[in-house]
Design a protein around this motif. Structure first.
Motif, PDB file in Angstrom:
ATOM      1  N   PHE A   1       0.836  -1.114   0.170  1.00 58.13           N
ATOM      2  CA  PHE A   1       0.008   0.103   0.088  1.00 58.13           C
ATOM      3  C   PHE A   1       0.731   1.369   0.077  1.00 58.13           C
ATOM      4  O   PHE A   1       0.181   2.213  -0.105  1.00 58.13           O
ATOM      5  CB  PHE A   1      -0.932   0.045   1.207  1.00 58.13           C
ATOM      6  CG  PHE A   1      -2.069  -0.994   1.209  1.00 58.13           C
ATOM      7  CD1 PHE A   1      -3.071  -0.952   0.198  1.00 58.13           C
ATOM      8  CD2 PHE A   1      -2.011  -2.282   1.778  1.00 58.13           C
ATOM      9  CE1 PHE A   1      -3.988  -1.632   0.047  1.00 58.13           C
ATOM     10  CE2 PHE A   1      -3.063  -3.190   1.638  1.00 58.13           C
ATOM     11  CZ  PHE A   1      -3.968  -2.839   0.830  1.00 58.13           C
TER      12      PHE A   1
ATOM     13  N   VAL B   1      -7.643   0.014  -3.419  1.00 56.05           N
ATOM     14  CA  VAL B   1      -7.216  -0.912  -2.506  1.00 56.05           C
ATOM     15  C   VAL B   1      -7.515  -2.417  -2.598  1.00 56.05           C
ATOM     16  O   VAL B   1      -6.709  -3.236  -2.255  1.00 56.05           O
ATOM     17  CB  VAL B   1      -7.808  -0.350  -1.028  1.00 56.05           C
ATOM     18  CG1 VAL B   1      -7.784  -1.491   0.256  1.00 56.05           C
ATOM     19  CG2 VAL B   1      -7.542   1.001  -0.743  1.00 56.05           C
TER      20      VAL B   1
ATOM     21  N   LEU C   1      -1.700  -0.863   4.984  1.00 57.20           N
ATOM     22  CA  LEU C   1      -2.669   0.047   4.978  1.00 57.20           C
ATOM     23  C   LEU C   1      -3.010   1.058   6.026  1.00 57.20           C
ATOM     24  O   LEU C   1      -2.921   2.259   5.906  1.00 57.20           O
ATOM     25  CB  LEU C   1      -4.127  -0.603   4.523  1.00 57.20           C
ATOM     26  CG  LEU C   1      -5.453   0.220   4.396  1.00 57.20           C
ATOM     27  CD1 LEU C   1      -5.143   1.139   2.954  1.00 57.20           C
ATOM     28  CD2 LEU C   1      -6.691  -0.529   4.244  1.00 57.20           C
TER      29      LEU C   1
END
Length: 652
Positions: free
Chosen positions: A97, A148, A500
């Motif tokens: 991420f 995502v 994340l």
């Protein structure tokens, strides 16, 4: 190359063990959580501040901590457990991420607006500029759901994929062809040093050398990382005794070295890296740098480097030179290296002894290693490639899907096998430049594709040859492959969640890039320009990429690379010199090559004479210790920074 004296010394550093163990237990599970939620944020933070994460350092810090806990629990860490922690740390620190931080910058960047590409960046890469998530600086927003989700899917396929073609090539090149893999022992030696430390072997040279490196890393890390980070919390500007990322002298030397990016990167770690790298590869890199210093003023005076202007710093100088000459010349050099690699593979086949290859080793591996079936490995490769093809066909339906099949089932196995053999013979990575880019451009020119979505799609064009070195390292440490597979399933969810959360956290602390993240602020603009310049090639009109591409310069690069290889081979100089020269001519930021050269000269003409051939084993352990010390300094700096900046965001 196969008989290179320097490479023979690397081949003999370690021999494969006779006994293998899994090494997977509750310690490794706790280690994965520790790495994901304590080490990962430090690595991400330093990547934005210094441009280098704490990958090696995080591994050593984790191992030392768990080793000390084990001692006080009247237990010990086996060598296999230590290597598994080392392996999991590397897997956990590959933050997927963190790419979101780059994506949010890219779509908002001046480079995208200047080239007119902002509106073309697809929503599954980053939301449009009118999204409120940019003002709030948050990924926990509905507009980021698809990017995502795609990253999670790609991460899962990637983790499974590594046990596909890469593992099959390892079995072929290591078990059947018996190639030596000269660079594999370098990483394995560090974990063995830590294994000796857990056994309280006071006579262990590895632990003593590791400790010396760690103390040097702590001292340098205080000046290079910790002092700027802590001073920035209490003063308006951080105190930097050592310039980060480098001392830029381009404007000071432009009078007598026009169009030359000059300066020095004062990172002590480069000296240790220079000690570890093959000597002639480092010398070649410096020779390439000298060539550019001499050639650039000549090219400028003849109007070839015509975009350079007085007053430009390193970043602008490198970009303008790339645009005018070095991108095309570098493509030619890369093609020359590819041709040399193919010739080396053919030559190694011709020089095989009369013994027949034992193909039965593909189906009957040595007992105890935990090998999986070769058919299962090939099945994983086919499944993952088809998954990538399906993803790409869904995301970029206007691009010819036959290209995706050619990427996955023709080009990938071809280049992977060439690289696997070159890694096994000489420790060198082989790639063919511009194959991916040329295919995209062909799709735009001959099949009517228009857009830039294809540049962001997860196309199945991979080079699995490099993975063979990792499997060889696993074998040299006596670790069963089954333990590695279990570790992958444990680290995957931890990596996804932690990555994340901490990407979100770092973005909320300050805009990225900004003065809080100096490396990103200094270099991301150059990276964005280079990235987006290439993407203009698939848009209609007069592409900037085609303006920069020059077939004459490409041909010159091919000719220079092949000629240099032929001359060096004829006069008997090490062929690694060619790879180093290509690296020095790459026209990336050259400021680190000077300290690398200093390290190589120190290692060869002082330490090698003082300690003899044993220095080959000392150097990688010393580098591992230095990385550990730097990592401890970086982790402390990161902890103080994140805690105090978080407190500043509280209502009171």
């Amino acid at each position: 190359m196969y008989d290179d004296k320097e490479l023979k010394e690397y081949r003999d550093l370690l021999k494969p063990p006779a006994h293998f163990e899994e090494g997977f237990d509750w310690k490794t599970v706790v280690g994965a959580i520790f790495i994901g939620f304590l080490m990962m944020p430090g690595s991400m933070y330093l990547q934005l501040v210094l441009g280098t994460g704490i990958g090696p350092a995080a591994r050593w810090v984790t191992i030392i901590l768990f080793a000390e806990i084990a001692k006080r629990s009247y237990s010990e860490l086996r060598q296999q457990e230590i290597f598994l922690l080392y392996y999991m740390a590397g897997a956990a620190l590959a933050s997927p991420f963190q790419g979101l931080l780059w994506n949010q910058y890219l779509i908002q960047s001046d480079a995208a607006q200047m080239l007119g590409l902002t509106e073309y960046i697809p929503a599954w890469v980053a939301p449009a500029l009118d999204s409120s998530s940019y003002a709030e600086r948050t990924f926990l927003h509905g507009d980021w759901f698809v990017p995502v989700l795609l990253l999670c899917g790609a991460m899962i396929i990637q983790r499974v994929d590594q046990f596909g073609l890469g593992y099959a090539l390892y079995r072929l090149t290591s078990d059947v062809e018996k190639l030596p893999f000269p660079m594999a022992p370098v990483a394995a030696l560090g974990t063995m040093a830590l294994a000796e430390s857990t056994e309280d072997r006071k006579d262990s040279w590895k632990w003593r050398v590791f400790s010396i490196g760690a103390m040097i890393g702590l001292a340098f890390g205080f000046l290079y990382v910790l002092l700027p980070a802590l001073s920035g919390l209490f003063f308006t500007e951080p105190v930097r005794l050592i310039p980060i990322p480098w001392l830029d002298l381009t404007r000071n030397t432009e009078g007598f070295l026009p169009a030359v990016a000059t300066g020095i990167q004062l990172d002590l770690g480069l000296i240790f890296i220079g000690m570890v790298l093959p000597f002639w590869a480092v010398i070649g890199g410096f020779v390439g740098l000298i060539i550019t210093v001499v050639a650039n003023p000549i090219l400028y005076s003849h109007g070839i480097l015509h975009r350079w202007r007085p007053g430009m710093g390193t970043v602008d100088t490198v970009f303008s030179n790339n645009f005018d000459f070095y991108m095309s010349f570098g493509i030619g050099l890369g093609l020359a290296i590819g041709l040399i690699g193919f010739w080396q593979v053919a030559r190694s086949f011709r020089r095989q002894t009369g013994e027949r290859l034992n193909l039965a080793a593909l189906f009957f591996p040595p007992p105890g290693r935990g090998d999986i079936s070769i058919w299962l490995s090939l099945g994983i490769y086919v499944f993952s490639t088809l998954s990538y093809v399906a993803f790409c066909a869904w995301l970029v339906p206007s691009f010819p899907w036959v290209f995706f099949l050619l990427y996955g089932f023709v080009y990938t196995p071809f280049i992977s096998y060439i690289t696997a053999r070159m890694e096994g013979i000489a420790g060198q990575y082989v790639s063919l430049p511009m194959v991916r880019e040329a295919s995209f451009i062909a799709g735009a020119k001959y099949f009517g594709y228009h857009g830039i979505e294809i540049w962001y799609a997860p196309i199945p064009m991979h080079n699995y040859g490099e993975a063979t070195v990792g499997f060889r390292q696993i074998e040299l440490t006596g670790t069963s492959l089954r333990g590695i597979i279990k570790a992958e399933f444990v680290t995957l969810p931890i990596v996804l969640v932690a990555s994340l959360l901490f990407s979100q956290f770092l973005w909320r602390l300050a805009p990225i890039p900004s003065t809080s993240y100096p490396f990103a602020q200094e270099l991301w603009h150059l990276q964005a320009l280079n990235t987006l310049l290439m993407q203009t090639a698939t848009l209609e009109g007069n592409s900037l990429f085609f303006q920069a591409l020059n077939s004459v310069y490409v041909s010159c690069g091919v000719f220079f690379g092949v000629l240099a290889y032929a001359v060096l081979s004829f006069i008997g100089l090490p062929v690694l010199l060619v790879y180093g020269v290509v690296r020095g001519l790459g026209q990336s930021t050259p400021h680190g090559l000077i300290l690398e050269l200093a390290g190589a000269l120190l290692g060869r003409y002082y330490f090698l004479r003082k300690f003899g051939t044993r220095w080959r084993q000392y150097a990688p352990v010393l580098l591992a210790g230095f990385s550990c010390g730097m990592g401890l300094s970086g982790m402390f700096a990161m902890g103080c920074t994140l805690i105090l900046k978080s407190l500043n965001r509280l209502p009171y």
